[in-house]
Design a protein around this motif. Structure first.
Motif, PDB file in Angstrom:
ATOM      1  N   UNK A  23      -0.151  13.330  -5.142  1.00  0.00           N
ATOM      2  CA  UNK A  23       0.204  13.893  -3.833  1.00  0.00           C
ATOM      3  C   UNK A  23       0.103  12.898  -2.679  1.00  0.00           C
ATOM      4  N   UNK A  24      -0.869  11.990  -2.712  1.00  0.00           N
ATOM      5  CA  UNK A  24      -0.999  11.012  -1.627  1.00  0.00           C
ATOM      6  C   UNK A  24       0.216  10.092  -1.568  1.00  0.00           C
ATOM      7  N   UNK A  25       0.708   9.674  -2.727  1.00  0.00           N
ATOM      8  CA  UNK A  25       1.919   8.854  -2.783  1.00  0.00           C
ATOM      9  C   UNK A  25       3.128   9.639  -2.304  1.00  0.00           C
ATOM     10  N   UNK A  45       9.041   7.692  -5.923  1.00  0.00           N
ATOM     11  CA  UNK A  45       8.638   8.099  -7.268  1.00  0.00           C
ATOM     12  C   UNK A  45       8.414   6.845  -8.110  1.00  0.00           C
ATOM     13  N   UNK A  46       7.277   6.775  -8.778  1.00  0.00           N
ATOM     14  CA  UNK A  46       6.992   5.621  -9.637  1.00  0.00           C
ATOM     15  C   UNK A  46       8.092   5.445 -10.668  1.00  0.00           C
ATOM     16  N   UNK A  49       0.849  -1.198   0.000  1.00  0.00           N
ATOM     17  CA  UNK A  49       0.000   0.000   0.000  1.00  0.00           C
ATOM     18  C   UNK A  49       0.881   1.244   0.000  1.00  0.00           C
ATOM     19  N   UNK A  50       1.460   1.598  -1.142  1.00  0.00           N
ATOM     20  CA  UNK A  50       2.435   2.694  -1.169  1.00  0.00           C
ATOM     21  C   UNK A  50       1.837   4.090  -1.056  1.00  0.00           C
ATOM     22  N   UNK A  51       0.521   4.207  -1.215  1.00  0.00           N
ATOM     23  CA  UNK A  51      -0.083   5.535  -1.163  1.00  0.00           C
ATOM     24  C   UNK A  51      -1.011   5.797  -2.322  1.00  0.00           C
ATOM     25  N   UNK A  52      -0.927   4.970  -3.343  1.00  0.00           N
ATOM     26  CA  UNK A  52      -1.949   4.929  -4.384  1.00  0.00           C
ATOM     27  C   UNK A  52      -2.189   3.461  -4.728  1.00  0.00           C
ATOM     28  N   UNK A  53      -3.294   3.207  -5.372  1.00  0.00           N
ATOM     29  CA  UNK A  53      -3.730   1.834  -5.617  1.00  0.00           C
ATOM     30  C   UNK A  53      -2.776   1.123  -6.561  1.00  0.00           C
ATOM     31  N   UNK A  54      -2.324  -0.076  -6.169  1.00  0.00           N
ATOM     32  CA  UNK A  54      -1.510  -0.937  -7.026  1.00  0.00           C
ATOM     33  C   UNK A  54      -2.169  -2.313  -7.061  1.00  0.00           C
TER      34      UNK A  54
END
Length: 371
Positions: free
Chosen positions: A155-157, A232-233, A105-110
């Motif tokens: 921003x959430x990530x 960073x992705x 759960x890094x901060x955005x949905x994966x």
């Protein structure tokens, strides 16, 4: 199976293999009773994709309701050029399997990861992932509304991992002070840029910029080290994103092969420039950047001004363009060209001209020269 636990062909994604690996995810799962495997009709640039449909040996209706009937598998590219020129150099398979192992759960949905394995001796890997349907990826034909939505998720990530010390302990992330990685990247881009004019028109800015980046590598990394960092992705563009459809689903980001510990606006720059036409980007970039900055502040990021954002955005334009130049020169670009053509999109515009226009608009070449 040529590698224990790691399929190397579509037919190796079997019932037997699934029943070997799925207990590691959840030992209470029933056995898989049937599986059909189908290769993706759209080849991946750095990995092979397989669609799996499953049936389970479960009789309880409540069990069946919670069990996935579809999964996605990624495994080692069968293109030796990709292995030699991309994977052996930039180590994406180790990076992505490690990410899914550690960051649920890094901060955005994966996508949920049911199994991951990596064999460094053979540069072989496999990921068994959640099928995100009925959400869909627009691929290169992303709409401006979808770009805005995806940018609003960043921003959430980024705020979650802002200057977080844990990130610096992960050797599979590309760290902002990894001299070897950036030397390889900038030098490769400089070499490829010198040959672009043989098959692409109007590349003078790229031809000028890439060698200067190679020369300025140490200075640039020194600048990176003075900036706040986050997760960073690294390759946040339309093909990596899934969106809700009329049938359901939800937003998610896939393909974590290049996670960086660096400046958050690198992700922002990559999607905005690749996802919007030059005219759309010019019309909307200030509004979108202001919204990103305001969201970071609302999520607790402090001591980060709009001027800081603009500086990191310029660095993001540089990194994004470097990645694109390497992709053009080191992968089968005909795959991207065909996919773009089928979608009514010009691949040179997406992969090169949009980036060049942003570099010009933001005066990145003079900016880099002053470092």
């Amino acid at each position: 199976m040529s590698l224990v636990g790691i399929p190397n062909a579509v037919e190796e994604f079997s019932v037997e293999w699934l029943n070997q690996v799925l207990p590691a995810f959840d030992p209470t799962l029933p056995l898989v009773s049937k599986c059909s495997a189908r290769a993706s009709e759209t080849p991946g640039q750095t990995a092979e994709i397989v669609f799996l449909e499953l049936q389970w040996a479960a009789e309880d209706p409540s069990d069946l309701a919670r069990l996935p009937t579809k999964m996605i598998a990624k495994y080692t590219s069968q293109n030796q050029q990709v292995i030699d020129e991309i994977i052996n150099v930039f180590d994406q398979y180790r990076r992505e399997t490690s990410f899914y192992r550690d960051f649920e759960a890094p901060g955005l949905r994966v996508p949920r990861c049911y199994y991951q394995a990596f064999d460094p001796s053979r540069q072989a890997f496999v990921l068994l992932l959640e099928d995100l349907g009925p959400a869909e990826s627009p691929s290169w034909a992303i709409s401006s509304q979808q770009v805005s939505l995806a940018l609003s998720k960043l921003p959430a990530l980024h705020a979650k991992w802002w200057n977080h010390s844990l990130l610096r302990d992960k050797d599979y992330f590309v760290q902002f002070d990894d001299a070897s990685f950036f030397q390889l990247g900038f030098n490769a881009a400089a070499q490829i840029a010198g040959a672009l004019s043989e098959f692409i028109e109007e590349v003078s800015l790229t031809e000028q910029l890439m060698p200067i980046l190679a020369e300025k590598q140490e200075v640039m990394q020194s600048a990176f080290a003075q900036r706040p960092f986050t997760l960073v992705h690294g390759d946040y563009h339309a093909k990596q994103l899934f969106f809700e459809t009329a049938a359901g689903g939800e937003f998610a980001a896939i393909d974590w092969q290049f996670p960086f510990v660096a400046q958050g606006p690198w992700d922002f720059a990559r999607l905005m420039v690749l996802g919007l036409s030059i005219e759309e980007r010019r019309a909307k970039e200030q509004e979108l950047m202001a919204a990103y900055h305001q969201a970071l502040v609302a999520l607790g990021v402090s001591d980060y001004s709009e001027e800081d954002l603009a500086k990191d955005f310029r660095f993001g334009l540089v990194i994004s363009h470097m990645i694109n130049v390497i992709a053009i020169g080191s992968t089968d670009i005909s795959l991207v060209a065909k996919e773009c053509s089928d979608l009514g999109v010009e691949w040179k515009d997406v992969m090169l001209y949009r980036g060049q226009a942003a570099l010009e608009d933001w005066q990145v070449l003079p900016f880099i020269k002053t470092l």
